[in-house]
Write a protein that holds these residues in place. Sequence first.
Motif: not given
Length: 180
Positions: A126-144, A110-115
């Motif tokens: 339009g905020n690519r930096d925050k988009a990438l940071a959110a993807l990195q957070a998703a990766r940390r909590v739900a990598p698969e 669920r956290a992965g989906r949030w991110y």
Amino acid sequence: MRLLDRVRHDVGEDIARMDAPTLSVHGAVHLRSAMFAARAGNKPTARAHLDAAADAARLLGKDANHYGLEFGPTNVAMHRLGVAVETYDGPEVVRCAEHTRLPANVAPVRAGRWYMDLARGWLDYGNRDKALAALQAARRVAPEQTRNHPQVRETVQTLIHKERYSKESSTGFAAWIGLS
């Protein structure tokens, strides 16, 4: 939508008389209805369903897991973001990002989906930096989940495309002068 309408009718709308499990069902059905309405482009209906779910969550008072629904204030906040993303409501994405903190006990999926939703929302806003940071957070909590989710792949492809053609990047500048 007809099935959800029927469930809401069967459960009723008088939340003051509902026990906790019934509140969870009531709220979860409104959240599902909100997402369907958002995907259909019906923002007012989506918001009305979110508000009804928020009322049930307030009355419930905490996150609960009746019938595996994981309904409560956190789930309502997560769906607010989902509706904002589906309806391309950038200011609401920003508000959700600023005002929502996921509890530590939220299931990783669920956290992965949030991110993932947050990444898509930031990208649409339009905020690519925050988009990438959110993807990195998703990766940390739900990598698969993050690695295999089609929405993530689409978001990353869009990020790459925007970077490649951005006038601020070296590859974008190279393309601009004809060196691509």
